[in-house]
Design a protein around this motif. Structure first.
Motif, PDB file in Angstrom:
ATOM      1  N   LEU A   1       0.851  -1.186   0.000  1.00 28.09           N
ATOM      2  CA  LEU A   1       0.000   0.000   0.000  1.00 28.09           C
ATOM      3  C   LEU A   1       0.896   1.249   0.000  1.00 28.09           C
ATOM      4  O   LEU A   1       2.046   1.212   0.443  1.00 28.09           O
TER       5      LEU A   1
ATOM      6  N   ASP B   1      -0.206  -4.141   5.643  1.00 27.37           N
ATOM      7  CA  ASP B   1      -0.271  -3.188   4.548  1.00 27.37           C
ATOM      8  C   ASP B   1       0.760  -3.439   3.452  1.00 27.37           C
ATOM      9  O   ASP B   1       0.865  -2.653   2.508  1.00 27.37           O
TER      10      ASP B   1
ATOM     11  N   GLY C   1      -4.238  -4.906   3.883  1.00 25.12           N
ATOM     12  CA  GLY C   1      -4.975  -3.793   4.481  1.00 25.12           C
ATOM     13  C   GLY C   1      -5.765  -4.170   5.713  1.00 25.12           C
ATOM     14  O   GLY C   1      -6.290  -3.303   6.406  1.00 25.12           O
TER      15      GLY C   1
ATOM     16  N   ARG D   1     -11.487  -3.760   2.136  1.00 23.92           N
ATOM     17  CA  ARG D   1     -10.869  -3.093   0.990  1.00 23.92           C
ATOM     18  C   ARG D   1     -11.592  -3.471  -0.302  1.00 23.92           C
ATOM     19  O   ARG D   1     -11.815  -2.632  -1.175  1.00 23.92           O
TER      20      ARG D   1
END
Lengths: 358, 316, 193
Positions: A85, A174, A191, C168
């Motif tokens: 990310l 992440d 995430g 997400r």
């Protein structure tokens, strides 16, 4: 220290992966007792332990070249196995630095790192002799590497890597380079918070294991990495047992018989370490996978007998979660011949220094 | 990069104001220091004549620096003595023990914008933030509230940095905190470091302005310390009594006198060291025991927990 | 199946205004409003009406009286509205969303992209239990899944719909159900109608 690499062995197709006797003896066998249950089995990642794999923070063994090649094949087929990310760039550089410094210090015959300075903006040169790589780059400038720093260095390391960002008293997965996982999807999980990505694990949530582990990890200190062993089983010495490729390896689970279980069924042990990263304050989570067939393990009498007992007494939810249901009876039948019922000493040490001939 | 303690040498020391002393510390063996992050602190072991202080100071050196750590220490009249020791005793060439850097105040990497409010010496963690944000190109604003005569003290670290405003107590120079907090866009994180009264005021105003709690951060040094008041523990099975010092854990004291105690994580999480408590009242600091278990008062984790009363009796 | 032991499974709450917020935005999937319920929602949000905007999304968006009302044809327009927001949203603002799970997470994700934190977003599930399912093998998203096993819109494998949920992706995980023994597909149940 020289390492006799086995560059030609494979983890798919003809599955030519084999452990040398030395590799069997240093296998990080995970069962100190005859029964297994989840616990917060975290301990300091010091340079010692019951197996040689603990002697160096990032273990490199005879399978290094072959594993890096298998990782490249998996990434070529599915680039989504590496996910980062956007807010993780600082952690990417932390990871590159940690791996390059440790590998070059612990394996000077294989790896060298030449620095013109320590700060961002300094020119570094990285030499990886087993893979034939020499790369000069500017530390802190991703454009001077062939790909982003996390992908660059983890392509040259055995095992999987995740980076957890720490915020809001929680950890978030992440970033990751995940090509040899025990059936979890990075692309799905990236995430997620600590509790979310552990969501599917049975039994452990109810006993509070994850709450305690999270609280402990949030206080993880720079310079004091910790480790734990986790385990599952795989059919064939296959690194890529991802959900993505499940249609390819799933059928293998139906191919196990009491006759072939010794060769086909592998204990898959993950040496998981956790490192506080210095600049990003994130946590690096390397997951190093070791594979040994039941036949390999039974050459150590204590391990063959103990594995039989552990697998015989496994709670049904864990059998299901670890995907053992279909072939566990065949594996147990094969292992039974190596368990004479004698009392086994507590501990994971092999207890022998040489193996009986195959 | 594994280790717990560092041996540092004072390479330079200077007064940057009548009450502020700047120290530059290098590895005593001439080697490299572990890199540290924005917001990190260093716990220094300050061995005074009567007692040893362990004080934590924000690192103001650029993040990732391995040649030297820098700190600024304000002389606090009411301090436990650590700041006085640094101002009066320490001189160039002195050798100090320190822990590896820790970090309880790291910037949030997902922030769209960083808003920093500093009170006086509370600017120190933000000096490393500024260098970090310059690397990552993050959107930020720093508001320093200080005495008028100290407005230029931190200039050497602020030179060339945009987004920095200095405020003091004079008409037209005060910081309008409610207006500042109300004007921030979604995705902003607020960091405050200053005197306790100022911290509390900013936290209250942020809550009143509807800031989500996860976007509001305040530096607390206290939780970095694991020690506490000295106490005594009697180990019933072994039949020995041990004094637990201010700066050591109960487990360390037990180990020091050679009694074997099982342990694993040494951080109050794994529960391996849980020990029956036969008498005395525990100050529980672990993450392991349930509320009900604490209630019974019969168990303790000696790796982190201490005595509330003067003496504990353990079944060891 | 709205409740599960799996910790990644979100839980949802009834909507009520968070009085500590400064501006309030209520986004409702019109199909999920039962007759008469919009009035009751209006009553719930009356205390913040002066600072309330309501976006009604979809066909039967009827009813009045919820602050400033804006009508949008579909959820994609909500996502666009966030993406091109000319008015910046403030750190004290609150977002309330009512709808099916795919709707809730489409909106929540668009809001998160422009900086809303989870604490600023309140989600209330209403209407169908239908799921968005992400195929682990080909990564195609299959919409409007109501059965325990669904055919992937991309690779056509039979996917077992697990409770593991990704915020997400706003989707549940789908894994090939007959990989180990091709053709052995368990009975399909209507689980998420």
């Amino acid at each position: 220290m020289s390492i006799a690499f086995k560059p030609e062995e494979t983890f798919r197709g003809d599955y030519s992966y084999r452990n040398s006797d030395a590799a069997v003896l240093r296998f990080p066998f995970p069962f100190p007792e005859d029964r297994y249950m989840y616990s917060v089995n975290i301990e300091p990642h010091v340079r010692s332990g019951p197996s040689d794999v603990f002697l160096r923070p990032f273990d490199v063994d005879e399978h290094y070249i072959a594993e890096c090649r298998d990782k490249a094949i998996t990434l070529e087929r599915d680039p989504g196995r590496c996910q980062v990310l956007p807010h993780m760039m600082m952690a990417q550089w932390d990871t590159l630095e940690l791996l390059m410094e440790n590998l070059s210090a612990d394996y000077p015959e294989q790896f060298s790192l030449i620095k013109e300075g320590d700060d961002f903006g300094s020119r570094w040169t990285w030499i990886n002799r087993p893979l034939g790589i020499e790369q000069s780059f500017i530390f802190g400038n991703a454009e001077t590497l062939p790909c982003e720093p996390f992908e660059y260095i983890t392509r040259q390391a055995q095992g999987d890597f995740a980076i957890c960002d720490q915020r809001d008293d929680n950890l978030f997965m992440d970033a990751g380079m995940v090509t040899s996982q025990a059936d979890w999807s990075l692309e799905f999980d990236v995430g997620m918070s600590f509790m979310e990505w552990h969501g599917p694990v049975p039994l452990a949530h109810q006993t509070g294991v994850f709450e305690r582990a999270l609280k402990y990890l949030l206080m993880l200190r720079l310079g004091q990495p910790v480790r734990r062993l986790n385990w599952t089983m795989s059919i064939n010495p296959r690194l890529d047992t991802s959900p993505e490729s499940y249609p390819e390896w799933g059928p293998d689970r139906a191919s196990v018989t009491p006759e072939n279980a010794g060769q086909k069924v592998h204990l898959r042990v993950e040496l998981q370490t956790l490192w506080r990263l210095p600049r990003s304050n994130a946590i690096l989570f390397p997951i190093r996978c070791y594979l040994a067939s039941l036949e390999d393990l039974a050459r150590v009498p204590k391990w063959g007998a103990r594995l039989h007992r552990v697998l015989s007494s496994l709670p049904p939810q864990l059998v299901e979660y670890k995907g053992l249901t279909r072939y566990l009876p065949a594996a147990l039948e094969w292992l039974a011949q190596h368990d004479d019922g004698r009392e086994l000493p507590v501990g994971t040490e092999a207890g022998v220094s040489t193996l009986a001939p195959r | 990069m594994i280790g717990e303690t560092l041996t540092l040498k004072v390479a330079a020391a200077s007064a940057i104001s009548p009450s502020l002393r700047h120290l530059r510390l290098v590895a005593a063996d001439g080697g490299k220091l572990p890199p540290a992050a924005a917001g990190a602190h260093l716990q220094l072991v300050l061995k005074g004549a009567t007692r040893t202080h362990r004080n934590a100071y924000s690192l103001i050196s650029r993040p990732g620096a391995r040649d030297a750590y820098e700190i600024i220490v304000r002389r606090v009249p009411s301090s436990r003595g650590g700041s006085a020791f640094i101002h009066e005793q320490i001189k160039v060439g002195d050798v100090l023990e320190a822990g590896w850097p820790g970090n309880l105040f790291a910037p949030v990497r997902t922030a769209r914008r960083h808003l920093m409010i500093a009170g006086g010496i509370g600017i120190t963690p933000f000096l490393s933030y500024l260098a970090d944000f310059a690397f990552g190109g993050a959107d930020y604003a720093l508001h320093l509230c200080c005495r008028e005569d100290e407005q230029h003290v931190f200039d050497p670290w602020l030179a060339g940095k945009s987004g920095v405003s200095v405020h003091w107590d004079a008409d037209g120079r005060r910081l309008d905190i409610p207006a500042l907090l109300a004007a921030q866009p979604v995705g902003t994180h607020l960091y405050v470091c200053g005197p306790a009264a100022m911290n509390d005021e900013v936290l209250e105003l942020a809550a009143a302005a509807g800031w989500p709690a996860s976007h509001v951060h305040c530096e607390h040094f206290g939780s970095a310390l694991s020690g506490g008041e000295a106490f005594r523990a009697f180990l019933a099975k072994s039949g020995v009594e041990v004094s637990v010092g201010e700066d050591e854990s109960l487990l360390e004291a037990i180990e020091r006198i050679g009694v074997k105690a099982p342990c694993l994580c040494r951080g109050g999480a794994c529960g391996v060291c849980v020990t029956p408590l036969l008498d005395g009242e525990a100050d529980h600091r672990d993450h392991y025991l349930s509320a009900a278990e604490r209630e019974t008062g019969r168990l303790i984790l000696p790796c982190v927990s201490r005595a509330r009363s003067g003496r504990l009796v353990l079944d060891l | 199946m709205l409740h599960s032991d799996i910790k990644s499974r979100p839980t949802y709450t009834q909507l009520e205004p968070d009085l500590s917020g400064s501006q309030h935005l209520l986004i409702v999937e019109g199909d999920t409003v039962l007759p008469g319920r919009l009035d009751s929602l209006a009553g719930t949000f009356a205390p913040v009406e002066e600072n309330l905007h309501t976006w009604l999304v979809g066909t039967q968006a009827g009813g009045l009286g919820l602050g400033k009302v804006w009508r949008l044809p579909e959820v994609a327009d909500v996502v666009d509205a966030f993406a091109c927001a000319t008015r910046g949203y403030g750190i004290g603002d609150r977002l309330y969303v009512q709808g099916t799970e795919p709707f809730l997470w489409s909106v929540a994700k668009a809001a998160a992209i422009i900086g809303f934190s989870a604490e600023q977003i309140h989600l209330h599930h209403a209407g169908s239990l239908r799921r968005r399912v992400w195929c682990t093998h080909c990564h195609t998203v299959t919409e409007n899944v109501t059965t325990s096993i669904a055919s992937c819109a991309g690779c056509h494998r039979h996917l077992l719909v697990r409770d593991h949920f990704s915020r997400r992706l706003g989707a549940f995980m789908g894994v090939m159900v007959d990989a180990e023994a091709p053709g052995e597909v368990p009975a399909v149940e209507e689980s998420f109608a």
